[in-house]
Design a protein around this motif. Structure first.
Motif, short mmCIF file in Angstrom:
data_model
loop_
_atom_site.label_atom_id
_atom_site.label_comp_id
_atom_site.label_asym_id
_atom_site.label_seq_id
_atom_site.Cartn_x
_atom_site.Cartn_y
_atom_site.Cartn_z
N SER A 20 -5.38 -126.44 -15.20
CA SER A 20 -4.98 -125.58 -16.33
C SER A 20 -5.75 -124.26 -16.31
CB SER A 20 -5.21 -126.31 -17.66
OG SER A 20 -6.59 -126.47 -17.93
N PHE A 21 -6.95 -124.26 -15.70
CA PHE A 21 -7.72 -123.03 -15.58
C PHE A 21 -6.98 -122.00 -14.72
CE2 PHE A 21 -12.00 -125.43 -16.15
CZ PHE A 21 -11.72 -125.58 -17.50
N VAL A 22 -6.13 -122.49 -13.79
CA VAL A 22 -5.42 -121.59 -12.89
C VAL A 22 -4.54 -120.63 -13.68
CG1 VAL A 22 -3.76 -121.49 -10.98
CG2 VAL A 22 -5.51 -123.26 -11.01
N ARG A 23 -4.00 -121.11 -14.79
CA ARG A 23 -3.14 -120.25 -15.61
C ARG A 23 -3.89 -119.02 -16.11
NH1 ARG A 23 -1.47 -125.42 -17.65
NH2 ARG A 23 0.69 -125.87 -17.05
N ARG A 24 -5.20 -119.15 -16.30
CA ARG A 24 -5.99 -118.03 -16.79
C ARG A 24 -6.09 -116.91 -15.76
NH1 ARG A 24 -11.18 -118.98 -17.42
NH2 ARG A 24 -11.49 -117.57 -19.16
N SER A 25 -5.77 -117.22 -14.50
CA SER A 25 -5.82 -116.19 -13.47
C SER A 25 -4.63 -115.24 -13.56
CB SER A 25 -5.85 -116.84 -12.08
OG SER A 25 -4.60 -117.46 -11.80
N GLY A 26 -3.59 -115.64 -14.29
CA GLY A 26 -2.41 -114.80 -14.41
C GLY A 26 -1.42 -114.96 -13.28
N VAL A 27 -1.70 -115.86 -12.32
CA VAL A 27 -0.79 -116.12 -11.20
C VAL A 27 -0.04 -117.41 -11.48
CG1 VAL A 27 -0.60 -116.47 -8.71
CG2 VAL A 27 -2.39 -114.97 -9.62
N GLU A 28 1.29 -117.35 -11.51
CA GLU A 28 2.09 -118.55 -11.84
C GLU A 28 3.05 -118.93 -10.72
OE1 GLU A 28 4.09 -117.91 -15.50
OE2 GLU A 28 2.26 -117.92 -16.71
N PHE A 29 3.78 -117.95 -10.19
CA PHE A 29 4.84 -118.21 -9.21
C PHE A 29 5.67 -119.42 -9.67
CE2 PHE A 29 1.98 -115.86 -6.25
CZ PHE A 29 2.87 -114.85 -5.92
N ALA A 30 6.22 -119.30 -10.86
CA ALA A 30 6.97 -120.41 -11.48
C ALA A 30 8.38 -120.47 -10.90
CB ALA A 30 7.00 -120.24 -13.00
N SER A 31 8.49 -121.01 -9.71
CA SER A 31 9.80 -121.10 -9.04
C SER A 31 10.75 -122.02 -9.79
CB SER A 31 9.61 -121.60 -7.60
OG SER A 31 8.85 -120.68 -6.85
N ASP A 32 10.21 -123.03 -10.47
CA ASP A 32 11.07 -123.94 -11.22
C ASP A 32 11.72 -123.24 -12.42
OD1 ASP A 32 8.62 -123.64 -12.42
OD2 ASP A 32 8.35 -125.75 -12.92
N GLU A 33 11.18 -122.10 -12.85
CA GLU A 33 11.81 -121.29 -13.89
C GLU A 33 12.71 -120.22 -13.28
OE1 GLU A 33 8.85 -119.69 -16.45
OE2 GLU A 33 7.98 -121.66 -16.95
N SER A 34 12.25 -119.62 -12.18
CA SER A 34 13.00 -118.53 -11.56
C SER A 34 14.30 -119.02 -10.94
CB SER A 34 12.15 -117.83 -10.50
OG SER A 34 11.00 -117.25 -11.07
N ILE A 35 14.31 -120.23 -10.40
CA ILE A 35 15.47 -120.70 -9.65
C ILE A 35 16.72 -120.82 -10.51
CG2 ILE A 35 15.14 -123.20 -9.99
CD1 ILE A 35 15.72 -123.50 -6.95
N SER A 36 16.52 -120.97 -11.79
CA SER A 36 17.69 -121.10 -12.68
C SER A 36 18.49 -119.80 -12.75
CB SER A 36 17.25 -121.51 -14.09
OG SER A 36 16.39 -120.52 -14.64
N SER A 37 17.90 -118.67 -12.36
CA SER A 37 18.59 -117.38 -12.38
C SER A 37 19.08 -116.96 -11.00
CB SER A 37 17.67 -116.29 -12.94
OG SER A 37 17.26 -116.59 -14.26
#
Length: 426
Positions: A332-349
């Motif tokens: 969860s600390f990784v989220r604080r870095s501001g890097v997500e690369f949330a492909s599971d969200e992007s792929i829907s578009s």
């Protein structure tokens, strides 16, 4: 008679007066006795000599035996000393090994104990670990000379996505143009004159565009008569700047626009991402589809759903498996870095066709994450989107995380999928 008696008396008298006078027989006997005595003396002397010789021989034998025994004792002593020294040496080496092992283990344990504090107090360290742009491999070799890396029909050049950002790029020609001896000024022209598909390749973290497995993939594209445009994100290799999620996506989008300006409208353009590059490629495809300029197809090699899940399954954090709650907190600390690369969200578009490639024995990004991304794409993409395909590779082949290029069926899978997408007008 009287005379005879007188003679006898005289002889008797003479014999009594000369006691040394002997008769011949007596002389012989005496001589024999003397001789025997001499012989006995000689024999005695010989016996004495023999005895002395025997004694001398015995003494020599004894001395020799003593020397042999002394030598054997010395050998035994030296052998025993060597054995003792070897035992001491082996014990010393084993002791040193055990000490080294102990201190290595203690150092690793100390580093792992520090990780939660590092992640919490220095979120920029998470960014560094995600991109790992300073880990360059191969460490040597001129990126300005692709021929040193086995790419003889390749041009090196630079572009500027921003005024203060310069990124290094390679353009690898298709095989049918490899022997045409094109000048560097003619490389760009070949993009418009020949309608061969163009692959925009986005590599993973660490290393450069000259990574061995990446070069093998370029060669595969070239053998299929595809152009390949590959680059190093900002902060990688000789590219300037500092990597960030938005920054590397901007670099990729700039190069996509660069390609589209130089190819004909009906030239297929393929986005190919590997590992971390799948996050870049998926977000780029989302942006392009939202702008109405979808690529021909999106190919994801060893993808993940998002950085948090990828971090959770990374081998580096395996020691924390016994502390599930702590591991969840760490990721969860990784989220604080501001890097997500949330492909599971992007792929829907992403409405263009998608193909996902994943090896079952991938130890860095488990195939389960690739399959989950595929399932999300099937469930969330618009109904009129292009096809989505998942291609697994058996663990028995040993392709792992970055050697799918070795699969003999890959060229056929790729060319067939691209051809289908072109025929259906995507």
């Amino acid at each position: 008679m009287e005379n005879n008696n007188k003679k006898a008396k005289k002889n008797k008298k003479r014999s009594s007066e000369n006691p040394t006078t002997k008769n011949p027989n007596n002389n012989n006997n005496n001589n024999n006795k003397t001789k025997n005595n001499n012989d006995q003396k000689t024999n005695n002397n010989n016996d004495t000599k023999n005895n002395n010789d025997k004694k001398n021989n015995n003494n020599k034998t004894k001395n020799n035996n003593d020397k042999k025994n002394s030598k054997n004792n010395n050998n035994n002593n030296s052998a025993s000393k060597k054995t003792t020294n070897l035992k001491k040496s082996s014990k010393t080496k084993f002791g040193i090994f055990c000490q080294g092992l102990f201190w290595c283990g203690a150092s690793v344990a100390f580093v792992y104990a520090l990780i939660p504090f590092i992640f919490w107090y220095f979120p920029e360290m998470c960014t560094f670990m995600i991109f790992s742009n300073r880990f360059r491999w191969p460490p040597l070799g001129q990126l300005t000379k692709p021929s040193e890396h086995g790419l003889n029909h390749t041009r090196n050049f630079y572009v500027n996505p921003r005024r203060n950002i310069q990124i290094g790029v390679w353009h690898v020609l298709p095989q049918n143009l490899a022997d045409s001896n094109l000048g560097y000024s003619e490389y760009e022209q070949s993009l418009s004159e020949h309608k061969s598909p163009v692959v925009l390749y986005m590599h993973g973290n660490t290393g450069t565009r000259a990574g061995w497995h990446r070069i093998e993939m370029y060669k595969l594209f070239s053998a299929l008569n595809y152009h390949t445009i590959t680059f190093d994100y900002r902060g990688y290799a000789e590219s300037t700047g500092v990597p960030s999620e938005d920054g590397v996506v901007e670099d990729a989008q700039f190069l996509f626009s660069w390609i589209k300006q130089r190819v004909s409208s009906d030239t297929p353009v393929i986005l190919w991402g590997h590992s971390l590059g799948t996050g870049v490629a998926t977000q780029l495809a989302k942006n392009l589809c939202n702008q109405g300029t979808c690529p021909t197809t999106l190919v994801l090699e060893a993808p993940f759903t998002n950085i948090v899940n990828a971090t959770y399954h990374h081998p580096f954090l395996i020691p924390f498996n016994i502390f599930k709650d702590l591991k969840l907190k760490l990721t969860s600390f990784v989220r604080r870095s501001g890097v997500e690369f949330a492909s599971d969200e992007s792929i829907s578009s992403v409405t263009c066709p998608i193909m996902i490639l994943h090896a079952e024995d991938d130890f860095l990004i488990p195939i389960a994450l690739g399959k989950k991304l595929y399932d999300v794409g099937v469930e969330t993409r618009p109904k009129d989107s292009g096809p989505i395909k998942f291609v697994p590779f058996k663990a028995v082949h040993g392709y792992g995380h970055k050697h799918i290029h070795k699969a003999p069926e890959l060229p056929g899978i790729l060319s067939s999928f691209v051809q289908t997408c072109v025929e259906k007008g995507f």
